[in-house]
Design a protein around this motif. Structure first.
Motif, PDB file in Angstrom:
ATOM      1  N   TYR A  87      96.868  10.715   8.676  1.00  0.00           N
ATOM      2  CA  TYR A  87      97.715  11.465   8.195  1.00  0.00           C
ATOM      3  C   TYR A  87      98.598  12.079   9.412  1.00  0.00           C
ATOM      4  CZ  TYR A  87      96.984  10.892   3.274  1.00  0.00           C
ATOM      5  OH  TYR A  87      97.000  10.502   1.814  1.00  0.00           O
ATOM      6  N   THR A  88      97.914  12.358  10.340  1.00  0.00           N
ATOM      7  CA  THR A  88      98.741  13.201  11.427  1.00  0.00           C
ATOM      8  C   THR A  88      99.617  12.334  12.154  1.00  0.00           C
ATOM      9  OG1 THR A  88      96.928  12.272  12.809  1.00  0.00           O
ATOM     10  CG2 THR A  88      96.823  14.794  12.238  1.00  0.00           C
ATOM     11  N   GLU A  89      99.436  11.003  12.045  1.00  0.00           N
ATOM     12  CA  GLU A  89     100.534  10.018  12.694  1.00  0.00           C
ATOM     13  C   GLU A  89     101.687   9.847  11.601  1.00  0.00           C
ATOM     14  OE1 GLU A  89      99.544   5.861  13.366  1.00  0.00           O
ATOM     15  OE2 GLU A  89     101.340   5.611  13.604  1.00  0.00           O
ATOM     16  N   ILE A  90     101.241   9.847  10.149  1.00  0.00           N
ATOM     17  CA  ILE A  90     102.072   9.762   9.391  1.00  0.00           C
ATOM     18  C   ILE A  90     103.269  10.995   9.218  1.00  0.00           C
ATOM     19  CG2 ILE A  90     102.599   9.669   6.798  1.00  0.00           C
ATOM     20  CD1 ILE A  90      99.878   7.809   6.511  1.00  0.00           C
ATOM     21  N   SER A  91     102.516  11.968   9.359  1.00  0.00           N
ATOM     22  CA  SER A  91     103.146  13.329   9.579  1.00  0.00           C
ATOM     23  C   SER A  91     104.279  13.399  10.676  1.00  0.00           C
ATOM     24  CB  SER A  91     102.120  14.408   9.767  1.00  0.00           C
ATOM     25  OG  SER A  91     102.940  15.741   9.986  1.00  0.00           O
ATOM     26  N   THR A  92     103.981  12.572  11.577  1.00  0.00           N
ATOM     27  CA  THR A  92     104.855  12.865  12.895  1.00  0.00           C
ATOM     28  C   THR A  92     105.708  11.825  12.316  1.00  0.00           C
ATOM     29  OG1 THR A  92     102.896  13.030  14.123  1.00  0.00           O
ATOM     30  CG2 THR A  92     105.064  12.592  15.436  1.00  0.00           C
ATOM     31  N   ARG A  93     105.454  10.617  12.125  1.00  0.00           N
ATOM     32  CA  ARG A  93     106.683   9.643  11.809  1.00  0.00           C
ATOM     33  C   ARG A  93     107.549   9.930  10.721  1.00  0.00           C
ATOM     34  NH1 ARG A  93     104.906   4.173  13.043  1.00  0.00           N
ATOM     35  NH2 ARG A  93     106.855   3.427  11.901  1.00  0.00           N
ATOM     36  N   LEU A  94     107.131  10.673   9.631  1.00  0.00           N
ATOM     37  CA  LEU A  94     107.937  11.062   8.633  1.00  0.00           C
ATOM     38  C   LEU A  94     108.716  12.431   8.551  1.00  0.00           C
ATOM     39  CD1 LEU A  94     106.264   9.128   5.651  1.00  0.00           C
ATOM     40  CD2 LEU A  94     108.266   8.422   6.625  1.00  0.00           C
ATOM     41  N   ALA A  95     108.090  13.067   9.656  1.00  0.00           N
ATOM     42  CA  ALA A  95     108.510  14.402   9.836  1.00  0.00           C
ATOM     43  C   ALA A  95     108.104  15.100   8.517  1.00  0.00           C
ATOM     44  CB  ALA A  95     110.154  14.665  10.298  1.00  0.00           C
ATOM     45  N   MET A  96     106.987  15.299   8.296  1.00  0.00           N
ATOM     46  CA  MET A  96     106.783  15.930   7.111  1.00  0.00           C
ATOM     47  C   MET A  96     105.035  16.441   7.166  1.00  0.00           C
ATOM     48  SD  MET A  96     105.605  13.273   3.665  1.00  0.00           S
ATOM     49  CE  MET A  96     106.977  12.484   3.441  1.00  0.00           C
ATOM     50  N   PRO A  97     104.883  17.674   6.697  1.00  0.00           N
ATOM     51  CA  PRO A  97     103.703  18.199   6.876  1.00  0.00           C
ATOM     52  C   PRO A  97     102.512  17.210   6.216  1.00  0.00           C
ATOM     53  CG  PRO A  97     105.058  19.818   5.548  1.00  0.00           C
ATOM     54  CD  PRO A  97     105.975  18.493   5.767  1.00  0.00           C
ATOM     55  N   CYS A  98     101.244  17.530   6.732  1.00  0.00           N
ATOM     56  CA  CYS A  98     100.244  16.576   6.324  1.00  0.00           C
ATOM     57  C   CYS A  98      99.996  16.806   4.689  1.00  0.00           C
ATOM     58  CB  CYS A  98      98.912  17.037   6.845  1.00  0.00           C
ATOM     59  SG  CYS A  98      98.843  16.020   8.628  1.00  0.00           S
ATOM     60  N   GLY A  99      99.975  18.047   4.350  1.00  0.00           N
ATOM     61  CA  GLY A  99      99.908  18.475   3.158  1.00  0.00           C
ATOM     62  C   GLY A  99     100.819  17.892   1.982  1.00  0.00           C
ATOM     63  N   ALA A 100     102.126  17.460   2.529  1.00  0.00           N
ATOM     64  CA  ALA A 100     102.877  16.741   1.704  1.00  0.00           C
ATOM     65  C   ALA A 100     102.759  15.250   1.394  1.00  0.00           C
ATOM     66  CB  ALA A 100     104.410  17.123   2.096  1.00  0.00           C
ATOM     67  N   ILE A 101     101.942  14.538   2.230  1.00  0.00           N
ATOM     68  CA  ILE A 101     101.685  13.337   2.242  1.00  0.00           C
ATOM     69  C   ILE A 101     101.183  12.719   0.953  1.00  0.00           C
ATOM     70  CG2 ILE A 101     100.644  11.315   3.187  1.00  0.00           C
ATOM     71  CD1 ILE A 101     100.906  12.845   5.978  1.00  0.00           C
ATOM     72  N   GLY A 102     100.246  13.446   0.576  1.00  0.00           N
ATOM     73  CA  GLY A 102      99.531  13.026  -0.746  1.00  0.00           C
ATOM     74  C   GLY A 102     100.373  13.103  -2.102  1.00  0.00           C
ATOM     75  N   PRO A 103     101.090  14.442  -2.217  1.00  0.00           N
ATOM     76  CA  PRO A 103     102.160  14.170  -3.448  1.00  0.00           C
ATOM     77  C   PRO A 103     103.398  13.143  -3.143  1.00  0.00           C
ATOM     78  CG  PRO A 103     101.554  16.593  -2.560  1.00  0.00           C
ATOM     79  CD  PRO A 103     100.803  15.429  -1.579  1.00  0.00           C
TER      80      PRO A 103
END
Lengths: 149, 195
Positions: free
Chosen positions: B151-167
């Protein structure tokens, strides 16, 4: 059975998506080529006459149908201004324009040059022998949907 | 043009843009073909009927009312042309029982048919994926790596907080499910059950 869980479950949906994207596409290249090629059948200045009747599809085979009747295929195309009726036998294609008026019909055939044939004042025309393959007919500003003979 | 909605491609193709047409073919030809195969047409007949479906699209490009619903239009037109194909064959060969038996689409209790149904589902999934916004496609690509990206990598790649990935993931999956291609499949399956 193919599981339909993907319709409800997010995990199942993601799993099917993953499988789909990792499965090689089985579509033959020739199918794509044929689809690309039909773009040349696009007509811009003509109104489409839809195929509204095709005896080969719309009339169920009947036992006892005389051979010569079974051999005659009839097709009807309609646009807002013109109806084109065709009767096709093994020897000729006969056409009728309703109402009469246009003096010629242009025949487009897949893979060969278009040609023009005269229409008499009653709106009838004849092509012998009938063309084969994928065809459209254009008269005045109306073009038929493509059909196969 | 990399993104989602086919409306721009349909409009451009209606206006004479060959590249737009080719892009539509590239994306949707497998779905049309898979639908014809699911109607149990053999390879040669499926190729012919596919081509007819694309002709119908060329003829109807200027008046396609809902370009967004293109995959549904293509699948419905394919089903219609398959039915026409069977009726004409039945007329030509009225004694050929297989032409009658073959008139129904594939049934997933049969192992051979199950393959055809799976191919169509996969083709519809690929179309639905291609129509997603780029952000959803990137997220799914990261989630589908083996092992899945952290999730930390996804967060960086999509410029999105980790908490927003699930939703975001569930919104994107919902969008995928609501795509015209998958909704048409679901509607078809409903008919099959009622038949």
């Amino acid at each position: 059975m193919i599981s339909n869980d993907w319709q409800e479950s997010d995990e199942a949906l993601l799993q099917v998506l993953t499988q789909a994207l990792h499965t090689p596409d089985p579509t033959p290249a020739s199918v794509r080529e044929a689809a690309r090629a039909v773009y040349t059948w696009r007509t811009i200045d003509a109104e489409l006459a839809e195929l509204v009747h095709d005896s080969r599809v719309d009339e169920l085979a009947m036992a006892g149908l005389r051979a010569e009747e079974a051999d005659l295929r009839t097709l009807s195309f309609e646009s807002s201004t013109l109806t084109i009726e065709l009767g096709v036998s093994t020897t000729a294609l006969l056409g009728q324009l309703v109402p009469p008026g246009p003096t010629e019909v242009t025949v487009h055939r897949e893979g060969s040059a278009a040609y023009t044939i005269p229409v008499d004042p009653d709106g009838t025309f004849r092509i012998a022998p009938p063309p084969t393959g994928l065809i459209t007919l254009t008269c005045a500003d109306v073009v038929t949907a493509a059909f196969r003979l | 043009m990399a993104d989602g909605d086919p409306t721009a491609l349909v409009t451009a193709a209606a206006g004479g843009d060959t590249q737009a047409w080719n892009a539509l073919v590239e994306r949707y030809a497998p779905l049309v073909h898979a639908t014809c195969r699911r109607w149990r047409l053999d390879a040669a007949d499926a190729a012919d009927v596919s081509q007819t479906v694309w002709l119908r699209l060329v003829e109807n490009l200027p008046k396609l009312r809902e370009p967004k619903a293109l995959p549904g239009w293509l699948m419905t037109t394919a089903a219609h042309e398959c039915t026409r194909f069977y009726r004409s064959r039945q007329r030509e060969r009225p004694d050929d029982l297989t032409s009658l038996l073959d008139r129904t689409p594939a049934d997933d209790t049969d192992p051979v048919d199950a393959g055809l149904i799976r191919d169509e589902l996969h083709a519809a999934m690929r179309v639905a994926f291609a129509e997603l916004p780029e952000r959803c496609r990137t997220l799914f690509s990261l989630l589908m790596t083996d092992p899945p990206a952290a999730y930390t990598e996804i967060s960086t790649r999509l410029a999105m907080p980790c908490g927003a990935i699930g939703p975001t993931r569930s919104r994107c999956l919902d969008r995928l499910r609501r795509s015209a291609a998958l909704q048409t499949l679901i509607a078809d399956a409903g008919h099959a059950v009622r038949r």
